[in-house]
Design an enzyme around this catalytic site. Structure first.
Site, mmCIF file in Angstrom:
data_model
loop_
_atom_site.group_PDB
_atom_site.id
_atom_site.type_symbol
_atom_site.label_atom_id
_atom_site.label_comp_id
_atom_site.label_asym_id
_atom_site.label_seq_id
_atom_site.Cartn_x
_atom_site.Cartn_y
_atom_site.Cartn_z
ATOM 1 N N GLY A 46 0.834 -1.192 0.000
ATOM 2 C CA GLY A 46 0.000 0.000 0.000
ATOM 3 C C GLY A 46 0.871 1.244 0.000
ATOM 4 N N GLN A 51 3.075 9.903 1.158
ATOM 5 C CA GLN A 51 4.412 9.301 1.226
ATOM 6 C C GLN A 51 5.297 9.663 0.036
ATOM 7 O OE1 GLN A 51 2.525 5.308 2.122
ATOM 8 N NE2 GLN A 51 4.470 5.084 3.208
ATOM 9 N N CYS A 91 5.696 -0.412 6.961
ATOM 10 C CA CYS A 91 5.380 0.800 6.208
ATOM 11 C C CYS A 91 6.591 1.174 5.368
ATOM 12 C CB CYS A 91 5.053 1.922 7.197
ATOM 13 S SG CYS A 91 4.677 3.494 6.409
ATOM 14 N N LEU A 92 6.366 1.566 4.125
ATOM 15 C CA LEU A 92 7.491 1.914 3.250
ATOM 16 C C LEU A 92 8.245 3.147 3.755
ATOM 17 C CD1 LEU A 92 5.928 1.232 -0.272
ATOM 18 C CD2 LEU A 92 7.588 -0.179 0.968
ATOM 19 N N HIS A 133 -4.501 1.868 7.467
ATOM 20 C CA HIS A 133 -3.115 2.352 7.555
ATOM 21 C C HIS A 133 -2.873 3.478 6.533
ATOM 22 C CE1 HIS A 133 1.398 1.484 7.915
ATOM 23 N NE2 HIS A 133 1.321 2.266 6.866
ATOM 24 N N GLU A 134 -3.306 3.251 5.292
ATOM 25 C CA GLU A 134 -3.065 4.254 4.242
ATOM 26 C C GLU A 134 -3.917 5.507 4.458
ATOM 27 O OE1 GLU A 134 -0.472 3.701 2.753
ATOM 28 O OE2 GLU A 134 -0.361 1.535 3.004
ATOM 29 N N HIS A 137 -2.223 7.864 6.780
ATOM 30 C CA HIS A 137 -1.169 8.682 6.163
ATOM 31 C C HIS A 137 -1.731 9.997 5.633
ATOM 32 C CE1 HIS A 137 2.478 6.299 6.246
ATOM 33 N NE2 HIS A 137 1.893 5.246 5.718
HETATM 34 NI NI NI Z 1 2.627 3.330 5.639
#
Ligand code: NI
Length: 169
Positions: A46, A51, A91-92, A133-134, A137
């Site tokens: 995701g 991000q 998470c990236l 989660h997304e 962000h």
């Molecule tokens: Ni994340």
């Protein structure tokens, strides 16, 4: 298409609240395509526009092993949630860091696709985790915000250590 740079914690831009998308144009479609390419290149499941330093309410998800189930949610809002689950999240923006977070088991969201077409989307289990989660962000929230201060500081020290090792390698 191009692979975009992913902001890493503690970059303050990750705390930006994203604005709703008002125009569904070629630029938006390009952003979505670039976000998928960026997410796949980083082996993520995701990615939120925040991000990649674009502060619009756009997120992409693909939790399939074959990487062939792309989901894009524009202006998504949770309209129903149910139950609870604990899931180990990554998470990236936090490479190599994982932690258990408690979230709703099921969510129903109202969203738009890249053409502006409205739809409802229901998710359960890991897919529901990804959506929540997304969406966080886009509100400037990250998964470590849910941890106790002690657990959070241990994880962030580990992140710092890994960065130093990577820099000296
Ligand atoms: Ni994340």
């Amino acid at each position: 298409m191009s692979v975009l740079t992913i902001l890493e914690f503690p970059d303050p831009r990750l705390r930006t609240r994203a604005a709703p998308v008002a125009v569904f144009d070629a630029q938006l479609k390009r952003l979505v395509a670039d976000m998928f390419e960026t997410m796949y290149a980083a082996n993520g499941v995701g990615l939120a526009a925040t991000q990649v330093d674009v502060h619009q309410r756009v997120l992409v998800i693909d939790m399939s092993d074959e990487r062939d189930q792309p989901l894009v949610l524009v202006n998504a809002e949770i309209v129903e949630k149910d139950g609870a689950q604990v899931y180990q999240e990554g998470c990236l923006s936090f490479p190599g860091i994982y932690a258990d977070v408690t979230r709703a088991l099921k969510v129903k969201v109202k969203a738009q696709d890249a053409d502006g077409q409205a739809f409802f989307y229901e998710a359960e289990g890991p897919q529901a985790v990804a959506v929540q989660h997304e969406l966080d962000h886009l509100d400037g929230k990250v998964f470590v915000d849910y941890l106790s201060p002690l657990k959070r500081s241990l994880l962030l020290k580990r992140l710092e250590k890994q960065r130093k090792q990577a820099a000296s390698a």
